[in-house]
Design an enzyme around this catalytic site. Structure first.
Site, short mmCIF file in Angstrom:
data_model
loop_
_atom_site.label_atom_id
_atom_site.label_comp_id
_atom_site.label_asym_id
_atom_site.label_seq_id
_atom_site.Cartn_x
_atom_site.Cartn_y
_atom_site.Cartn_z
N ARG A 52 -1.36 0.89 -10.16
CA ARG A 52 -0.56 1.10 -9.43
C ARG A 52 0.79 1.90 -10.38
O ARG A 52 0.97 1.41 -11.47
CB ARG A 52 0.11 0.13 -8.60
CG ARG A 52 -1.09 -0.22 -7.57
CD ARG A 52 -1.08 0.82 -6.28
NE ARG A 52 -1.71 0.61 -5.31
CZ ARG A 52 -3.06 0.66 -5.13
NH1 ARG A 52 -3.73 1.25 -6.07
NH2 ARG A 52 -3.72 0.13 -3.95
N HIS A 56 -3.92 9.98 -6.69
CA HIS A 56 -4.56 8.74 -6.18
C HIS A 56 -5.97 8.87 -5.43
O HIS A 56 -6.12 8.30 -4.28
CB HIS A 56 -3.52 7.85 -5.28
CG HIS A 56 -3.66 6.28 -5.17
ND1 HIS A 56 -2.64 5.68 -5.13
CD2 HIS A 56 -4.77 5.73 -5.47
CE1 HIS A 56 -3.08 4.34 -5.09
NE2 HIS A 56 -4.38 4.27 -5.22
N GLU A 114 4.45 7.75 -3.69
CA GLU A 114 3.52 8.80 -3.36
C GLU A 114 3.78 9.49 -2.22
O GLU A 114 4.27 8.52 -1.15
CB GLU A 114 2.21 7.87 -3.48
CG GLU A 114 1.83 7.72 -4.85
CD GLU A 114 0.53 6.97 -5.05
OE1 GLU A 114 -0.38 6.80 -3.99
OE2 GLU A 114 -0.07 6.59 -6.00
C1 GLV Z 1 -7.15 2.44 -4.10
O1 GLV Z 1 -6.21 2.35 -4.86
C2 GLV Z 1 -7.42 0.97 -3.69
O2 GLV Z 1 -6.53 0.04 -3.73
O3 GLV Z 1 -8.62 0.85 -3.27
#
Ligand code: GLV
Length: 320
Positions: free
Chosen positions: A236, A284, A265
């Protein structure tokens, strides 16, 4: 039985949708990153028994309270930093995760980015397209013999460790929350984060975002990373001090970074990572290969159905 499932942040994959429809669900969805008032309006109008959470900024208590029938929140993901899990617990609503369903995809993404960085692929590609066929501009390296430092030894970190070991890398891992079994070969445990940062040629983050990990890789920690090392973040954005990392990348103290997640984001167009030539940026997506999307959608749907069936929430998938 008929029931309603609202997906916040664009609908899940067809496989998960089909499973829910077969069980009698009516499904509705918002677009990605819906504003809070739109989420509240949606839940007030449809009064869903279940909410699936995909691309959102944050789900707080006001959103949860908007449906008096709400019995389960199912994250279409493994991370749950965008849901107020404590509020959900107060309201007696389990928050369920698709634990493990995208671990292989994320580990493979980290591997792909590590190879692309160390082999200098983006810059070589850019040189060629600009008409420069010049081998003297290439300074790729071998990963064999380098040390990979993993911050976080869950399923993703352990999966990446096995892949990197097959290339001949040494692996060190730091995770104060992982069981001893996570540190079996090929991973050598380090007890201090500083030691990992000072040792690794490639640092890769695989921890969840929690109060303990927010800002974990701050300016001081970035200054400890070996000169010329690489950093990969598929965890993150908030785990890293992004401004300090951008400075270290611009100065060359850190040779390159692979960044799949951002503290905001989508990131603003002015974000420094988007302008630096030594970063590889992706939106992401490490955990959303077509394969992972299918598996995550199925587990998310199963989590909804299991809770609505009245069974106690399966602890393997329970976040709160
Ligand atoms: C992706 O970022 C997830 O949390 O699965």
């Amino acid at each position: 039985m008929g029931f309603t499932v609202v997906t916040l942040g664009s609908q899940i994959a067809d496989e998960g949708v089909a499973l829910l429809r077969e069980a009698g669900a009516t499904l509705v969805a918002t677009a990605a990153y819906p504003p809070k008032d739109e989420m509240i309006a949606m839940l007030t109008r449809h009064r869903p028994e279940a909410v699936m959470v995909r691309l959102v900024k944050r789900i707080d208590e006001d959103v949860m309270r908007a449906s008096p029938s709400l019995k389960v929140i199912a994250k279409h993901a493994v991370g749950c930093d965008d849901v107020d899990t404590a509020a959900a617990r107060r309201l007696g609503i389990p928050v369920m995760l698709a634990t493990g369903c995208n671990a292989q995809s994320v580990a493979e993404h980290a591997l792909a980015v590590m190879l692309a960085l160390v082999k200098d692929l983006s810059r070589q590609d850019a040189h060629m397209r600009a008409g420069r066929f010049d081998k003297s501009l290439y300074h790729g390296r071998e990963l064999r013999g380098m040390t990979l430092g993993l911050v976080g030894l869950g399923q993703i970190g352990r999966g990446f460790a096995r892949m990197a070991a097959a290339i001949g890398m040494k692996i060190v891992g730091y995770d104060p929350f992982a069981p001893d079994s996570a540190f079996e070969a090929p991973v050598a445990r380090v007890r201090e984060l500083d030691t990992l940062l000072e040792t690794a040629d490639v640092v890769s983050l695989h921890c969840p975002l929690t109060d303990a990990t927010r800002g974990l890789i701050g300016r001081r920690e970035i200054s400890l990373i070996k000169r010329g090392a690489y950093l990969i973040n598929t965890a993150r954005g908030e785990v890293i001090d992004e401004a300090a990392l951008a400075e270290a990348l611009a100065s060359g103290a850190i040779a390159g970074a692979g960044i799949d997640s951002f503290s905001v984001e989508p990131p603003p167009a002015t974000h420094p990572f988007l302008r630096l030539p030594n970063t590889i940026v992706t939106p992401h997506v490490a955990g959303v290969t077509d394969d992972a999307k299918r598996e995550v959608s199925l587990q998310t749907a199963r989590n909804v159905l299991a809770v609505l069936s009245g069974a106690p929430p399966d602890r393997r998938y329970l976040a709160n």
